[in-house]
Every structure is written in structure tokens, then in C-alpha cells.
Design an enzyme around this catalytic site. Structure first.
Site, PDB file in Angstrom:
ATOM      1  N   ASP A   1      14.558  45.438  46.027  1.00 46.67           N
ATOM      2  CA  ASP A   1      15.655  44.743  46.693  1.00 46.67           C
ATOM      3  C   ASP A   1      15.994  45.384  48.025  1.00 46.67           C
ATOM      4  O   ASP A   1      15.769  46.571  48.251  1.00 46.67           O
ATOM      5  CB  ASP A   1      16.924  44.798  45.830  1.00 46.67           C
ATOM      6  CG  ASP A   1      16.866  43.821  44.682  1.00 46.67           C
ATOM      7  OD1 ASP A   1      16.131  42.845  44.783  1.00 46.67           O
ATOM      8  OD2 ASP A   1      17.567  44.061  43.678  1.00 46.67           O
TER       9      ASP A   1
ATOM     10  N   GLU B   1      51.588  43.957  46.434  1.00 43.70           N
ATOM     11  CA  GLU B   1      51.489  44.815  47.616  1.00 43.70           C
ATOM     12  C   GLU B   1      50.580  46.020  47.396  1.00 43.70           C
ATOM     13  O   GLU B   1      49.994  46.540  48.328  1.00 43.70           O
ATOM     14  CB  GLU B   1      52.895  45.286  48.021  1.00 43.70           C
ATOM     15  CG  GLU B   1      52.937  46.098  49.303  1.00 43.70           C
ATOM     16  CD  GLU B   1      52.505  45.287  50.516  1.00 43.70           C
ATOM     17  OE1 GLU B   1      52.077  45.914  51.515  1.00 43.70           O
ATOM     18  OE2 GLU B   1      52.598  44.050  50.474  1.00 43.70           O
TER      19      GLU B   1
ATOM     20  N   ARG C   1      22.828  44.184  36.787  1.00 46.14           N
ATOM     21  CA  ARG C   1      21.447  43.758  37.035  1.00 46.14           C
ATOM     22  C   ARG C   1      20.478  44.933  37.125  1.00 46.14           C
ATOM     23  O   ARG C   1      19.264  44.754  37.036  1.00 46.14           O
ATOM     24  CB  ARG C   1      21.375  42.919  38.312  1.00 46.14           C
ATOM     25  CG  ARG C   1      21.697  43.668  39.585  1.00 46.14           C
ATOM     26  CD  ARG C   1      21.768  42.743  40.792  1.00 46.14           C
ATOM     27  NE  ARG C   1      20.513  42.057  41.018  1.00 46.14           N
ATOM     28  CZ  ARG C   1      19.470  42.589  41.648  1.00 46.14           C
ATOM     29  NH1 ARG C   1      19.549  43.836  42.099  1.00 46.14           N
ATOM     30  NH2 ARG C   1      18.370  41.911  41.844  1.00 46.14           N
TER      31      ARG C   1
ATOM     32  N   PRO D   1      41.385  48.040  49.044  1.00 43.33           N
ATOM     33  CA  PRO D   1      40.884  48.001  50.416  1.00 43.33           C
ATOM     34  C   PRO D   1      40.740  49.384  51.052  1.00 43.33           C
ATOM     35  O   PRO D   1      39.979  49.555  52.002  1.00 43.33           O
ATOM     36  CB  PRO D   1      41.944  47.174  51.162  1.00 43.33           C
ATOM     37  CG  PRO D   1      42.642  46.401  50.104  1.00 43.33           C
ATOM     38  CD  PRO D   1      42.621  47.258  48.879  1.00 43.33           C
TER      39      PRO D   1
END
Length: 261
Positions: free
Chosen positions: A184, A131, A169, A104
Site C-alpha cells: 500500500d 467543546e 485491515r 484535533p
């Protein structure tokens, strides 16, 4: 490309890696997708990979030794596999792999990062649980830290699979239409234009006439304007990062004027 995902739950990844576009790319030999259970590299008799944090606090922290051991073994095996080809001829030197920590706290993953990673020979993803990671993993083993958004999940497997899908991809031969990845959303810096297909009229809803005209220049001009329109309406922040022509700026000015009326 070779991709290794280090995880305590390989079964989470295998279903994704064996299906759809990723599965076909794997079958064609366009990418080698592997999962590695780093519990197998634990150095204690109980095969534990986590421990209490020094200094106290809640939760458990992933130990450095199993992850260092797993990464080093994967790199060693990859180097052996790429030493010679089937004819015994020496292959080109394999570049040092990118070792990516899904975290994160990492850099937010973007399409431009996917394009950058798609140029690599070997990617290694580390998927954490509990954690967090022993800081020595972050400081002395990984080359990149990536996050797929400002929220926390139970582990790094889902984020790793998102990144893998986005990268694979882009590899040559993976998509049936090579131009798909180029047009895209985010690849050009703008959101993608609307798409339509048959029938030309459905429940009184018609496809824009320009798309039925067969006039390629007009179609391209319409698509560019629609990309600009969608971007300014939905993600105006992207316009600060994209290179715009004078014609693009004129279109944006007109769109802004129409919105203010």
C-alpha cells in the site's frame, strides 16, 4: 484484537463495523468490535455527560466521571473474558490497552501509527462531542491522542472509524491477499505504483508492455520507478523519511533532470 469505541452515538459506528471488510473480519472472529455508550456511566439522575466549563466560555465540556467509569469497566470486562479459554486453561496475560482520545490536538494519524496499533491486543477509542474534554481525561486516562487532519468535525466517531478501518485491515487473515497491505501507499514510505487489469487495450489506451512481458524482475523495477515517480511528483516530503538505495537515488536524479528540461 479487541476494539471498544466509547461514544454517545453507537449507531454511527455499527453500520460501518458490520459491513465490508470490517464486517467479514468480525464474522470470522479476527477482531471483536464493540461500541459503548458512555452516557450509561453518568453518575447523576439526569444522565448528563457534559457541563459548563469552569472560568466561563462557550460550549460544553465532557465530564470525567462517565468516561473514566466506562473505560475502567471495559478494561475489567476484557480482563475477565481473557482469563480462561473454552477448555478452562489460563490464557496469556492481556497487555494494558491503548486508550486513544480522538482529538484535533492529537498526533496526526499515519500508516506507521496504524501498523504500530495493529500489534496491540486491545484498543479503546474515546469519541468526544461538544467543546472538548475535561483535561483530567487527557492527563490521567488516555495513552494516545490522535487526529486525522487539521480540521474539526462534530464528533470523534468518524475519525475513530477511520483509524479502526486502517488498523483492522492490517490484522492477519483480514485481507484476502496478505501482500496488499505491504505494498500500500505509505507502507513502504512511498506512494503506490499504478495498477492495470484486463482488457490490455481499452479505447486505444494500452497497458504498459512491461506488465504483459511476464518478466518479474522487470515488472518489479518498473513498479519501483513508478512509486518513486509518483512520490516525487505528488508527495516529495515523503522522500525525506524513506530509506533509499543508490539505485533509487539514481532514478530520482534522472526524474528530476527530466522535469527540469
Amino acid at each position: 484484537m479487541r476494539i471498544d469505541v466509547l461514544t454517545l452515538f453507537p449507531e454511527m459506528c455499527e453500520g460501518v463495523f458490520g459491513a465490508s471488510i470490517l464486517g467479514k473480519a468480525r464474522e470470522k472472529g479476527l477482531v471483536s468490535l464493540n461500541t459503548v455508550n458512555f452516557r450509561e456511566y453518568a453518575t447523576n439522575k439526569h444522565n448528563t455527560v457534559d457541563d459548563y466549563p469552569y472560568g466561563g466560555g462557550g460550549g460544553m465540556v465532557l465530564k470525567p466521571d462517565p468516561i473514566f467509569g466506562a473505560v475502567e469497566d471495559v478494561i475489567h470486562k476484557a480482563s475477565i473474558e481473557h482469563t480462561e479459554d473454552e477448555d478452562g486453561a489460563e490464557k496469556r496475560t492481556l497487555r494494558r490497552p491503548r486508550v486513544i482520545l480522538m482529538c484535533p490536538q492529537g498526533e496526526t494519524f499515519t500508516q506507521s501509527k496504524a501498523e504500530e496499533l495493529s500489534e496491540e491486543d486491545h484498543l479503546i477509542f474515546i469519541c468526544g462531542h461538544y467543546e472538548g474534554y475535561d483535561e483530567r481525561i487527557r492527563e490521567h486516562l488516555v495513552t494516545d491522542e490522535l487526529s486525522i487532519g487539521d480540521y474539526v468535525l462534530t464528533g470523534g466517531e468518524l475519525p475513530a472509524m477511520v483509524v479502526v478501518d486502517s488498523v483492522v485491515r492490517l490484522l492477519p487473515g483480514v485481507l484476502g491477499n496478505e501482500s496488499s497491505a505491504i505494498t500500500d501507499s505509505f507502507s513502504t514510505g512511498l506512494l503506490e505504483y499504478p495498477h492495470y487489469t484486463r482488457p490490455a487495450e481499452f479505447r486505444g489506451l494500452k497497458v504498459p508492455d512491461v506488465l504483459l512481458s511476464g518478466h518479474h524482475a522487470n515488472v518489479e523495477a518498473w513498479r519501483r520507478e513508478q512509486s518513486l515517480r509518483r512520490t516525487i511528483e505528488r508527495r516529495p516530503d515523503l522522500l525525506d523519511k524513506v530509506e533509499l538505495s543508490d539505485k533509487d537515488r539514481a532514478i530520482l536524479q534522472r526524474l528530476k533532470s527530466n522535469r527540469s528540461k
